[in-house]
Design a protein around this motif. Structure first.
Motif: not given
Length: 240
Positions: A66-69, A99-110, A214-221
């Motif tokens: 959820t925080e990722l989104q 393709c719909r949510w590239p970064v979200f899909a990758q990190q959630a699947a991880a 936040a994304f560049a620093k690999d942290t949450t907003v």
């Protein structure tokens, strides 16, 4: 699972909520969802100004997704809140959903989330948030389970709308029922205002800057906002 019927679903939700203080209601609602649906995790978010505000989560992983989104400003939860319609990602590792949510899909699947179903709380005209369902296995919910999920979304909406509204002079529990998850996101709005003042930009641009940083620093907003509010980070600093 077999569709239980609205009365049975409402009875189980009422059972979970019995005796709950206002601040306990969102978490109890997630507990009811796990009892009634074949899902591994669930979360509830409010529709905030430009971003979802996490309200409750069934566990650490649901809270993370959820925080990722929130950080990305993208994902099924965001889309369901915007459209007022259910959003289903049957397989986050498939080309279609990736393709719909590239970064979200990758990190959630991880972290093991393969499928998501986000249901609006309300409708396109008045959507107060989303109920988000996460599964370890790919695939959509069966028709009976989807009917149960829609009933749950209606009941969650009714339960949240019925919670007491905070009064400025009220120090009691009723005035703080958003704690602990949602209350922390007040800092995000504070940080947006501070970045607006520092750079002389609009709110949506300030929020986009926070998200990108936040994304560049690999942290949450949320974590980044805390740095801004506590003056450990200024966006008008030439080194930022």
């Amino acid at each position: 699972m077999v569709h239980l019927g609205r009365d049975r679903v409402a009875g189980i939700v009422a059972e979970e909520l019995r005796g709950a203080a206002p601040r306990e209601v969102p978490q109890r609602l997630c507990d009811a969802v796990l009892r009634l649906l074949p899902v591994d995790d669930a979360s509830v978010s409010l529709r905030g100004d430009g971003m979802p505000v996490p309200l409750s989560a069934s566990g650490e992983r649901a809270g993370y997704v959820t925080e990722l989104q929130v950080t990305l400003g993208d994902g099924p939860c965001c889309e369901a809140a915007e459209t007022g319609a259910p959003v289903v990602a049957a397989d986050l590792t498939s080309n279609r959903d990736a393709c719909r949510w590239p970064v979200f899909a990758q990190q959630a699947a991880a972290v093991g989330v393969r499928s998501v179903c986000a249901l609006p709380l309300g409708d396109g005209a008045v959507c107060v948030g989303t109920l988000d369902l996460y599964r370890d296995e790919p695939g959509e919910l069966a028709a009976d389970d989807m009917r149960t999920a829609r009933v749950l979304a209606e009941l969650v909406t009714a339960a949240l709308v019925a919670l007491p509204t905070a009064e400025p002079h009220d120090p009691g529990d009723a005035g703080h029922w958003l704690s602990p998850l949602a209350a922390g996101h007040d800092e995000v709005y504070q940080a947006v205002g501070m970045v607006m003042a520092q750079l002389g930009i609009a709110a949506d641009e300030a929020l986009s800057l926070l998200r990108g940083h936040a994304f560049a620093k690999d942290t949450t907003v949320l974590e980044l906002a805390h740095e801004v509010v506590t003056l450990r980070l200024r966006f008008d600093d030439p080194d930022v």
